[in-house]
Scaffold this active site. Structure first.
Site, PDB file in Angstrom:
ATOM      1  N   PHE A  43       7.231 -13.028  41.143  1.00  7.23           N
ATOM      2  CA  PHE A  43       6.623 -12.050  42.260  1.00  7.23           C
ATOM      3  C   PHE A  43       6.157 -13.231  43.239  1.00  7.23           C
ATOM      4  N   ASP A  72      12.257 -22.849  38.226  1.00  7.38           N
ATOM      5  CA  ASP A  72      11.895 -21.695  37.644  1.00  7.38           C
ATOM      6  C   ASP A  72      12.832 -21.738  36.410  1.00  7.38           C
ATOM      7  N   THR A  97      12.755 -16.800  32.878  1.00  7.80           N
ATOM      8  CA  THR A  97      11.902 -15.984  31.917  1.00  7.80           C
ATOM      9  C   THR A  97      12.404 -14.552  32.293  1.00  7.80           C
ATOM     10  N   GLU A 136       3.114 -17.366  32.327  1.00  2.74           N
ATOM     11  CA  GLU A 136       3.508 -16.134  31.507  1.00  2.74           C
ATOM     12  C   GLU A 136       2.092 -15.101  32.353  1.00  2.74           C
ATOM     13  N   SER A 137       2.460 -14.029  32.749  1.00  2.00           N
ATOM     14  CA  SER A 137       1.327 -13.466  33.775  1.00  2.00           C
ATOM     15  C   SER A 137       0.830 -12.035  33.224  1.00  2.00           C
ATOM     16  N   THR A 187      -6.407 -17.595  38.474  1.00  7.19           N
ATOM     17  CA  THR A 187      -6.888 -15.887  38.482  1.00  7.19           C
ATOM     18  C   THR A 187      -8.068 -15.792  38.387  1.00  7.19           C
ATOM     19  N   ASP A 188      -8.742 -14.619  38.919  1.00  6.05           N
ATOM     20  CA  ASP A 188      -9.814 -13.880  38.875  1.00  6.05           C
ATOM     21  C   ASP A 188     -10.433 -13.797  37.404  1.00  6.05           C
ATOM     22  N   GLU A 189      -9.297 -13.620  36.545  1.00  7.15           N
ATOM     23  CA  GLU A 189      -9.766 -12.946  35.137  1.00  7.15           C
ATOM     24  C   GLU A 189     -10.223 -14.175  34.381  1.00  7.15           C
ATOM     25  N   TYR A 206      -4.159 -13.996  27.827  1.00 14.08           N
ATOM     26  CA  TYR A 206      -3.766 -14.473  29.119  1.00 14.08           C
ATOM     27  C   TYR A 206      -4.697 -15.146  29.774  1.00 14.08           C
ATOM     28  N   LYS A 218      -4.943 -19.139  31.156  1.00  9.16           N
ATOM     29  CA  LYS A 218      -5.017 -19.623  32.358  1.00  9.16           C
ATOM     30  C   LYS A 218      -6.383 -20.552  32.583  1.00  9.16           C
ATOM     31  N   ASN A 274      -6.196  -9.211  41.903  1.00 10.22           N
ATOM     32  CA  ASN A 274      -4.804  -8.501  41.660  1.00 10.22           C
ATOM     33  C   ASN A 274      -3.980  -8.510  42.831  1.00 10.22           C
ATOM     34  N   TYR A 316      -4.318   3.752  31.386  1.00  2.00           N
ATOM     35  CA  TYR A 316      -5.226   3.465  30.467  1.00  2.00           C
ATOM     36  C   TYR A 316      -6.541   4.087  30.138  1.00  2.00           C
ATOM     37  N   ARG A 337      -6.192  -0.288  26.651  1.00  2.00           N
ATOM     38  CA  ARG A 337      -5.660  -1.561  26.342  1.00  2.00           C
ATOM     39  C   ARG A 337      -6.914  -2.197  25.403  1.00  2.00           C
TER      40      ARG A 337
HETATM   41  P1  NAD Z   1       5.388 -13.713  37.503  1.00  2.00           P
HETATM   42  O1  NAD Z   1       5.461 -13.400  36.080  1.00  2.00           O
HETATM   43  O2  NAD Z   1       5.954 -12.537  38.372  1.00  2.00           O
HETATM   44  O3  NAD Z   1       6.184 -14.842  37.784  1.00  2.00           O
HETATM   45  C1  NAD Z   1       6.204 -16.086  36.988  1.00  2.00           C
HETATM   46  C2  NAD Z   1       7.257 -16.866  37.155  1.00  2.00           C
HETATM   47  O4  NAD Z   1       7.237 -18.265  36.403  1.00  2.00           O
HETATM   48  C3  NAD Z   1       8.602 -16.231  36.742  1.00  2.00           C
HETATM   49  O5  NAD Z   1       9.875 -16.401  37.627  1.00  2.00           O
HETATM   50  C4  NAD Z   1       9.184 -16.966  35.309  1.00  2.00           C
HETATM   51  O6  NAD Z   1      10.521 -17.022  35.328  1.00  2.00           O
HETATM   52  C5  NAD Z   1       8.613 -18.578  35.640  1.00  2.00           C
HETATM   53  N1  NAD Z   1       8.137 -19.102  34.377  1.00  2.00           N
HETATM   54  C6  NAD Z   1       7.598 -18.711  33.533  1.00  2.00           C
HETATM   55  N2  NAD Z   1       7.613 -19.675  32.487  1.00  2.00           N
HETATM   56  C7  NAD Z   1       7.976 -20.661  32.814  1.00  2.00           C
HETATM   57  C8  NAD Z   1       8.200 -21.861  32.519  1.00  2.00           C
HETATM   58  N3  NAD Z   1       7.985 -22.399  31.195  1.00  2.00           N
HETATM   59  N4  NAD Z   1       8.904 -22.734  33.140  1.00  2.00           N
HETATM   60  C9  NAD Z   1       9.149 -22.567  34.646  1.00  2.00           C
HETATM   61  N5  NAD Z   1       9.002 -21.364  34.945  1.00  2.00           N
HETATM   62  C10 NAD Z   1       8.403 -20.414  34.102  1.00  2.00           C
HETATM   63  O7  NAD Z   1       4.073 -14.031  37.842  1.00  2.00           O
HETATM   64  P2  NAD Z   1       3.374 -13.833  39.524  1.00  2.00           P
HETATM   65  O8  NAD Z   1       2.690 -12.507  39.496  1.00  2.00           O
HETATM   66  O9  NAD Z   1       3.982 -14.282  40.375  1.00  2.00           O
HETATM   67  O10 NAD Z   1       2.180 -14.955  38.942  1.00  2.00           O
HETATM   68  C11 NAD Z   1       2.394 -16.316  39.655  1.00  2.00           C
HETATM   69  C12 NAD Z   1       1.053 -16.987  39.349  1.00  2.00           C
HETATM   70  O11 NAD Z   1      -0.215 -16.431  39.903  1.00  2.00           O
HETATM   71  C13 NAD Z   1       0.719 -17.125  37.916  1.00  2.00           C
HETATM   72  O12 NAD Z   1       0.235 -18.433  37.700  1.00  2.00           O
HETATM   73  C14 NAD Z   1      -0.590 -16.111  37.646  1.00  2.00           C
HETATM   74  O13 NAD Z   1      -1.168 -16.371  36.479  1.00  2.00           O
HETATM   75  C15 NAD Z   1      -1.284 -16.035  38.907  1.00  2.00           C
HETATM   76  N6  NAD Z   1      -1.732 -15.004  39.372  1.00  2.00           N
HETATM   77  C16 NAD Z   1      -1.113 -13.805  39.536  1.00  2.00           C
HETATM   78  C17 NAD Z   1      -1.921 -12.688  40.100  1.00  2.00           C
HETATM   79  C18 NAD Z   1      -1.267 -11.379  39.975  1.00  2.00           C
HETATM   80  O14 NAD Z   1      -1.813 -10.284  40.406  1.00  2.00           O
HETATM   81  N7  NAD Z   1      -0.023 -11.233  39.800  1.00  2.00           N
HETATM   82  C19 NAD Z   1      -3.227 -12.890  40.335  1.00  2.00           C
HETATM   83  C20 NAD Z   1      -3.565 -13.926  40.291  1.00  2.00           C
HETATM   84  C21 NAD Z   1      -3.183 -15.131  39.899  1.00  2.00           C
HETATM   85  P1  TYD Z   2      -2.034  -4.973  35.583  1.00  2.05           P
HETATM   86  O1  TYD Z   2      -1.256  -4.682  36.701  1.00  2.05           O
HETATM   87  O2  TYD Z   2      -1.613  -5.238  34.088  1.00  2.05           O
HETATM   88  O3  TYD Z   2      -2.898  -6.097  35.990  1.00  2.05           O
HETATM   89  P2  TYD Z   2      -4.346  -6.874  35.199  1.00  2.05           P
HETATM   90  O4  TYD Z   2      -4.424  -6.305  33.666  1.00  2.05           O
HETATM   91  O5  TYD Z   2      -3.879  -8.302  35.146  1.00  2.05           O
HETATM   92  O6  TYD Z   2      -5.387  -6.806  36.302  1.00  2.05           O
HETATM   93  O7  TYD Z   2      -3.276  -3.964  35.264  1.00  2.05           O
HETATM   94  C1  TYD Z   2      -4.137  -3.454  36.374  1.00  2.05           C
HETATM   95  C2  TYD Z   2      -4.980  -2.260  35.848  1.00  2.05           C
HETATM   96  O8  TYD Z   2      -4.260  -1.202  35.608  1.00  2.05           O
HETATM   97  C3  TYD Z   2      -5.624  -2.752  34.448  1.00  2.05           C
HETATM   98  O9  TYD Z   2      -7.069  -2.320  34.497  1.00  2.05           O
HETATM   99  C4  TYD Z   2      -4.758  -1.954  33.704  1.00  2.05           C
HETATM  100  C5  TYD Z   2      -4.228  -0.920  34.386  1.00  2.05           C
HETATM  101  N1  TYD Z   2      -3.122  -0.313  33.910  1.00  2.05           N
HETATM  102  C6  TYD Z   2      -3.023   1.094  33.469  1.00  2.05           C
HETATM  103  O10 TYD Z   2      -3.909   1.714  33.571  1.00  2.05           O
HETATM  104  N2  TYD Z   2      -1.499   1.545  33.162  1.00  2.05           N
HETATM  105  C7  TYD Z   2      -0.406   0.930  33.140  1.00  2.05           C
HETATM  106  O11 TYD Z   2       0.531   1.189  32.832  1.00  2.05           O
HETATM  107  C8  TYD Z   2      -0.710  -0.708  33.477  1.00  2.05           C
HETATM  108  C9  TYD Z   2       0.476  -1.631  33.470  1.00  2.05           C
HETATM  109  C10 TYD Z   2      -1.931  -1.164  33.931  1.00  2.05           C
END
Ligand code: NAD
Ligand code: TYD
Length: 333
Positions: free
Chosen positions: A11, A32, A35, A82-83, A123-125, A149, A153, A178, A206, A272
């Protein structure tokens, strides 16, 4: 010279490449492992001499050595991970493998290649959870992850820090809240609710839906990462956020309103385990030091996101059916 982007078909990685391809002089190497979360279709139109895709795994050292010997990589932006928290609760093994071991291998190979800049996207998490009235996380807040997760991280953040402290390795860490926007896999809150709203399914909230997150439109996050890549100081951590705290139920109701459906479609489901109550980000550091701030309001970002999913229904259908795994091969090879 080339910029290596890991997790490039996910993403945020895909959005990052769409955004920077016409802003940077370097060639982009998009790595990439594809996965379940990786979708080659997310970046397919961009492949050219300027952007080359490498189907490789960061957990495989010879994959990384191959890439670093083939291209002259000077900068790395590390998104691959893995995210998804819920998946980490089902099985933490791939999280430790990719997020911890994969990051360590990438750090080692990057160090060996004497690269100039490395941005580790975190991540903020990693900071844990806040109460409703607690002040927002600053970069010096203690690391207190609660899910497998966020623990994986946080571990990767500590490895990055140690490479800076021990070897002077030129790494920066970003911690973002997020994200939402185009190309997000429909397992995360916003795309899942859009998908369900549009397909007659119930909207699973949830617990009581009162958990709070700070939401940022993905292009704002990508701008911030580019800023850190270009202007950040090695060894520093930068918080990134959208200054838009909302609880989950409020978001689900906004999506319901946008689709003109009934609130009776909301289904409160089992919470959760270990569900973090609130994340909130203090972003004063990146604002003052790098002159970055979020530009897109939640209302505008959600409207753009819903519009994108509506006009890319076939993308979503292929992801939901699993066809996305073979689609690119059939279309382009
Ligand atoms: P995503 O799950 O959409 O994408 C992760 C990508 O990494 C995928 O394309 C997957 O194929 C690839 N990948 C996984 N394992 C791999 C490996 N072993 N080797 C090579 N590629 C691999 O995740 P995202 O939402 O795009 O998040 C990207 C980064 O940003 C992550 O590090 C996540 O922790 C961080 N992040 C995400 C958010 C969010 O809200 N989505 C917020 C803060 C930080
Ligand atoms: P998520 O998008 O999984 O991000 P994160 O847990 O990394 O913040 O979830 C965002 C919030 O939404 C989290 O509080 C869990 C909640 N949630 C639901 O209530 N229903 C759902 O189906 C999902 C996927 C998340």
């Amino acid at each position: 010279m080339s910029i290596l982007v890991t997790g490039a078909a996910g993403f945020i990685g895909a959005n990052f490449i769409h955004q920077i391809i016409n802003q940077v002089d370097e060639q982009i190497i998009a790595l990439d492992a594809l996965t379940y979360a990786g979708n080659r279709e997310n970046i397919i139109g961009l492949e050219s001499r300027k952007m080359i895709f490498e189907h490789k795994n960061i957990c495989n050292k010879s994959d990384l050595e191959f890439v670093f010997s083939k291209y002259k990589i000077s900068k790395v932006v590390h998104f691959a991970a893995e995210s998804h928290v819920d998946r980490s609760i089902m099985s933490s093994d791939p999280f430790v493998q990719t997020n911890v071991v994969g990051t360590q291998l990438l750090l080692d190979v990057s160090k060996h290649a004497s690269i100039e800049r490395f941005v580790h996207v975190s991540t903020d998490e990693v900071y844990g959870s806040l109460g409703l009235n607690d002040p927002a996380f600053t970069e010096s807040h203690q690391i207190q992850p609660n899910s497998p997760y966020s623990a994986s991280k946080a571990s990767s953040d500590l490895l990055v820090r140690s490479y800076y402290e021990t070897f002077g390795f030129p790494a920066m860490i970003t911690r973002c809240s997020n994200n939402y926007g185009p190309y997000q896999f429909p397992e995360k809150l916003i795309p899942l609710m859009i998908h369900h709203a549009n397909s007659g399914k119930s909207l699973p909230v949830y617990g009581n839906g009162k958990n709070v997150r700070d939401w940022i439109y993905v292009t704002d996050h990508c701008d911030a990462v580019l800023s850190v890549l270009n202007h950040g100081t090695a060894g520093e951590v930068y918080n990134i956020g959208g200054e838009s705290e909302l609880n989950n139920l409020t978001i689900v109701k906004k999506i319901i309103e946008a689709f003109g459906i009934s609130e009776s479609r909301i289904e409160f489901v089992k919470d959760r385990p270990g569900h973090d109550f609130r994340y909130a980000m203090n972003i004063n550091k990146i604002k003052t030091e790098l002159n970055w701030q979020p530009k897109i309001s939640f209302e505008a970002g959600l409207e753009k996101t819903i519009k994108w999913y509506k006009s890319n229904q076939s993308w979503l259908d292929r992801v939901v059916s699993g066809e996305y795994k073979t689609y690119i091969k059939e279309q382009y090879q």
